[in-house]
Write an enzyme that holds these catalytic residues in place. Structure first.
Site, PDB file in Angstrom:
ATOM      1  N   GLU A 167       0.885  -1.165   0.000  1.00  0.00           N
ATOM      2  CA  GLU A 167       0.000   0.000   0.000  1.00  0.00           C
ATOM      3  C   GLU A 167       0.919   1.209   0.000  1.00  0.00           C
ATOM      4  O   GLU A 167       1.653   1.428   0.954  1.00  0.00           O
ATOM      5  CB  GLU A 167      -0.907  -0.069   1.234  1.00  0.00           C
ATOM      6  CG  GLU A 167      -2.025   0.934   1.226  1.00  0.00           C
ATOM      7  CD  GLU A 167      -1.602   2.255   1.823  1.00  0.00           C
ATOM      8  OE1 GLU A 167      -1.068   3.107   1.087  1.00  0.00           O
ATOM      9  OE2 GLU A 167      -1.804   2.412   3.035  1.00  0.00           O
ATOM     10  N   CYS A 194      -1.817   8.039   4.640  1.00  0.00           N
ATOM     11  CA  CYS A 194      -1.945   7.591   3.237  1.00  0.00           C
ATOM     12  C   CYS A 194      -3.178   8.196   2.593  1.00  0.00           C
ATOM     13  O   CYS A 194      -3.272   8.286   1.373  1.00  0.00           O
ATOM     14  CB  CYS A 194      -2.096   6.082   3.155  1.00  0.00           C
ATOM     15  SG  CYS A 194      -1.002   5.164   4.208  1.00  0.00           S
ATOM     16  N   GLU A 218       2.438  12.214  -4.892  1.00  0.00           N
ATOM     17  CA  GLU A 218       2.166  12.513  -3.493  1.00  0.00           C
ATOM     18  C   GLU A 218       3.261  13.400  -2.883  1.00  0.00           C
ATOM     19  O   GLU A 218       4.447  13.139  -3.041  1.00  0.00           O
ATOM     20  CB  GLU A 218       2.095  11.188  -2.716  1.00  0.00           C
ATOM     21  CG  GLU A 218       1.592  11.350  -1.297  1.00  0.00           C
ATOM     22  CD  GLU A 218       1.464  10.007  -0.572  1.00  0.00           C
ATOM     23  OE1 GLU A 218       1.959   8.988  -1.098  1.00  0.00           O
ATOM     24  OE2 GLU A 218       0.864   9.984   0.511  1.00  0.00           O
TER      25      GLU A 218
END
Lengths: 530, 530
Positions: free
Chosen positions: A268, A305, A396
């Site tokens: 992940e 996240c 990100e």
């Protein structure tokens, strides 16, 4: 409560080991100072020992009943509860996270173990299926076939830095793999090795009390990539769980698929979790949405996240009011300590990279407080047109910021949605009218993410049966799975079917008469024993 | 019944296309002669067109209800039924397989589509889960979260040579992907292109009658690897289904995991399906087992993924009686036409490779009949010790042979079991007493395969809810899945969760009141509407 001394050593089953010459220390991100304990990076010999022991232990652990595994998971939660004070105190030092947050995270970690235990006690998660024999079928008899999920084998797990408890040594991957019936070898995250050691002690204590075979749990320290790579490449390891950066997760994936026997990697790797704000919602709710967005962006100093890294706003009069409100919230906010110097540097570099691009402007910034490793909240802005022409803006930036993307109209919003790669979540703020008029947008976003939210914020991932914490690449390396919630267990199983087995040799889940009283599919119908 | 002319062209949705210059012809393996029709290898433009159309069609097809998809699958079965005579006749010419076998395979193909349709009509396969909101939960409210499986995207499917109907254009992968809600682009196997074209016509006819969007099905021809590679590497393709050789499957896997966005590959690559015969069973049943083994080895001229390529026998007096019986069966058997010259050559080369090794002896051989591409049944023999020292003997020799491995004792049997890599199946022949005494062997084999059989033979894969036609690498590239049976559908889905959605925007499967009356997990409990 058992007493603890932090040893800095590796856990190879119930034994401690420190054969290597390389040691490291954790740093207190709030002070920038090194903490006193030295931790021994595991040698390749130690990695092999831990994995060979995990394989040995697996054979016995795989055959434990659901009730036995459930008691074990509950015992881990119990041991963690007893550790609370010392554990949270040490974790504050290693992570700079506030005590309240870590107490909450510990509660989440224990709750997760107990929820998974309840699934094991109920037992139906194994997806038992039976097609009974039809000996007189023409042209050929139908054999008796019975199907269920069983554990994959020893699993390698990588602790995450941003959730030192809930996604680390006794976190979601550990709970899933142990629930599935797999032995595990955990690579502790080097930024909180003491926290990891305490949690490892709790797991070992629970394993002993539950009479579990030596080796179902090992924990290895390492700062370099050597230990992690050795785990991924060991032929006895059958799956990998990882939460962390894209770079780290993708590197493990690339190694795993190039093994002689490729194995699944559940990495992940985070995402920017777009939020789309529709016109009527913005008109009616701009204050609430601005406040909610500001809170969500700053939650955990943006080190989640599910942090909303881009926010797409419409081109209406109220947009400027919304921005004013948001800028106020952010301008009145303060910086806070990030998890480590490297994370803080990454955040700053990421912001610098964005701001060096002339299409991007900075709208507001929080107050920079004194102290080490401060992450300062910041709002950036770009036009949709420029966003669409620059394909690096979807990367990100791990920290408390969001990039406002200004769409001229609904068409441009759709274009942005279509241009997105995979993310963990996407959110729409809209009134009933907005949503009815934007079903296309919803349908596009459905293909991009694992979780779709309406009128909420993506931070705060509920641990439950229905959670999907996953999504298409590059959010994860396997969109077919979730890493949070009880559906995560089957990441570490595969189906096996038994043909023409005498009842006595079948697993209890598949025996005649359904002794465990679980839900089963029998000849295509879902049946539960009375 | 619709009339057919074989055009040799590619199917791009409802249109035919033949833009390329490369054509090929199929060969009749029974005569060695080329068949008359020329088939057009798809160009890269045609591949792209088909995939872009599949993406366009996917959006609409994904939203079809279970009932609509079920009717479509049933309509395909109906069209195939109407084609039967012409289809089977052409297929006999292209494959050399007997008419009876192909009629049976067509029945299996239609039955498979109808079974999958029944799963769609029932509807619970989507694994619906709901955790209802708890607005007053402390410290924070629990949001409403709802979970289900939804389709992945356009899927690339590779027809297999050895099942020209059941694992080909309208085979298991097609049924699974269409049931899941995915559009598909099929690469037809070049050894039966006419069969493929007829089946494609049936699918298109059914799609039109069911008002399905143009492009949910395309079929492309190709002899070289170019077409297949282009499918795997196209960014709009989200998963691959393949049945065939290790070399072919692994090559596709390697390409898929190296894409910018890696995708899942379900490659079923066959195996040697070990059979272990225990002492008492051999004593009591040597005749029956020998006859059964001989039949299983010869079934489909040994061209089954589940063909028993190695048979481990104990060292008892009756072993020689068993061998005598088996040799008799094989000596009285006859060769038969294999699917193609290259498969026949592969079989001969494989046997030669084995027999050139001095540790291997040939025990018996069937009669070599006149005719092209004959596969002659053969039994080979080796000691367990030699088997264990030579790691190439576990490689599949695709054809009607088995290698008898002579174990000195139970210990040596266990050693062989432990040394095995992944296979689709493993079988044990044993009396109750044998089995009780060999639980260790069972437990070892459970980790090596997808299907474990007792006192049966692995050939003959039942299409049902409980089947696992899969297994650890190198039997497949994804042991977590099956390619036969209704559990195969979820290979082409991923979970999505919806947080805080108004009821009207939820899929019917997740709406309040459970309008579809499916089984759902609600707050952790399995519930079905009345």
């Amino acid at each position: 409560m058992f007493k603890f001394n932090i040893s800095g050593r590796n856990f190879i089953g119930y034994n401690r080991s420190s054969k290597g010459d390389t040691t490291f220390q954790a740093k207190n991100p709030s002070t920038g100072e090194g903490l006193i304990t030295s931790y021994y990076e595991a040698t390749l010999d130690e990695v092999n020992q831990a994995i060979e022991l995990a394989e040995k232990a697996f054979t016995g652990y795989r055959e434990k009943t659901g009730q036995e595994k459930a008691s074990f998971l509950e015992a881990i939660a119990e041991e963690l509860a007893q550790l609370e004070e010392g554990l949270v105190g040490l974790c504050v030092q290693e992570t700079g996270l506030p005590e309240g947050r870590l107490k909450g995270e510990l509660g989440r970690t224990m709750g997760q173990l107990r929820l998974f235990a309840s699934v094991l006690r109920e037992g139906s998660w194994v997806d038992a299926r039976i097609d009974f024999a039809v000996p007189d079928r023409k042209p050929s008899p139908r054999p008796d076939i019975r199907y269920m999920q069983k554990s994959l084998g020893p699993v390698g797990i990588f602790g995450a830095s941003n959730f030192p408890l809930a996604f680390s040594v006794a976190g979601g991957d550990t709970a899933s793999a142990l629930a599935a019936g797999c032995s595990i070898v955990v690579k502790a995250h080097p930024s909180h090795p003491g926290t990891s050691e305490l949690v490892a002690m709790a797991i070992n204590e629970a394993a002993k009390k539950s009479n579990m075979p030596d080796g179902i749990f090992s924990m290895l320290h390492g700062v370099s990539n050597t230990v992690g790579e050795a785990i991924v490449q060991h032929p006895l390891i059958k799956a990998i769980g990882f939460t962390g950066s894209f770079k780290g997760g993708k590197a493990l994936y690339d190694k795993a698929v190039r093994r002689k026997e490729p194995i699944p990697v559940y990495a992940e790797m985070g995402s920017v979790n777009p939020i789309f704000i529709l016109s009527n919602a913005l008109k009616e709710q701009y204050k609430t949405i601005a406040k909610g967005l500001s809170d969500s962006v700053q939650m955990g100093v943006g080190q989640f996240c599910t942090n909303p890294g881009i926010t797409i706003v419409p081109n209406i009069n109220e947009t400027s009011l919304f921005k004013e409100e948001l800028n106020n919230c952010i301008s009145n906010s303060e910086s806070a300590t990030m998890l480590s110097a490297s994370i803080q540097e990454g955040y700053e570099t990421g912001l610098k990279r964005l701001k060096s691009n002339e299409i991007i402007t900075s709208l507001s910034k929080g107050e920079q407080k004194e102290g080490h490793n401060q992450g300062v909240p910041e709002i950036l802005s770009v036009s949709a047109k420029d966003f669409l022409s620059e394909n690096t803006l979807e990367e990100e930036v791990f920290g408390p910021s969001t990039l406002l993307v200004h769409a001229q109209d609904g068409e441009e919003m759709l274009k942005i949605a279509k241009s997105l790669h995979g993310h963990l979540t996407a959110t729409i703020h809209g009134t009933e009218e907005d949503l009815q008029a934007n079903v296309d947008l919803l349908k596009i976003l459905e293909r991009k993410v694992g979780r779709l939210l309406i009128n909420g914020f993506p931070t705060g991932v509920e641990v439950c049966h229905s959670m999907v914490h996953g999504g298409p690449f590059p959010a994860t390396t396997d969109s077919r799975m979730t890493s949070v919630g009880t559906a995560a267990i089957t990441r570490f199983t595969r189906p096996i079917c038994f043909q023409n087995f005498p009842d006595v040799l079948l697993p209890d889940e598949l025996k005649d008469g359904n002794p465990l009283k679980i839900l089963r599919m029998e000849n295509g119908k879902y049946m539960k024993a009375d």
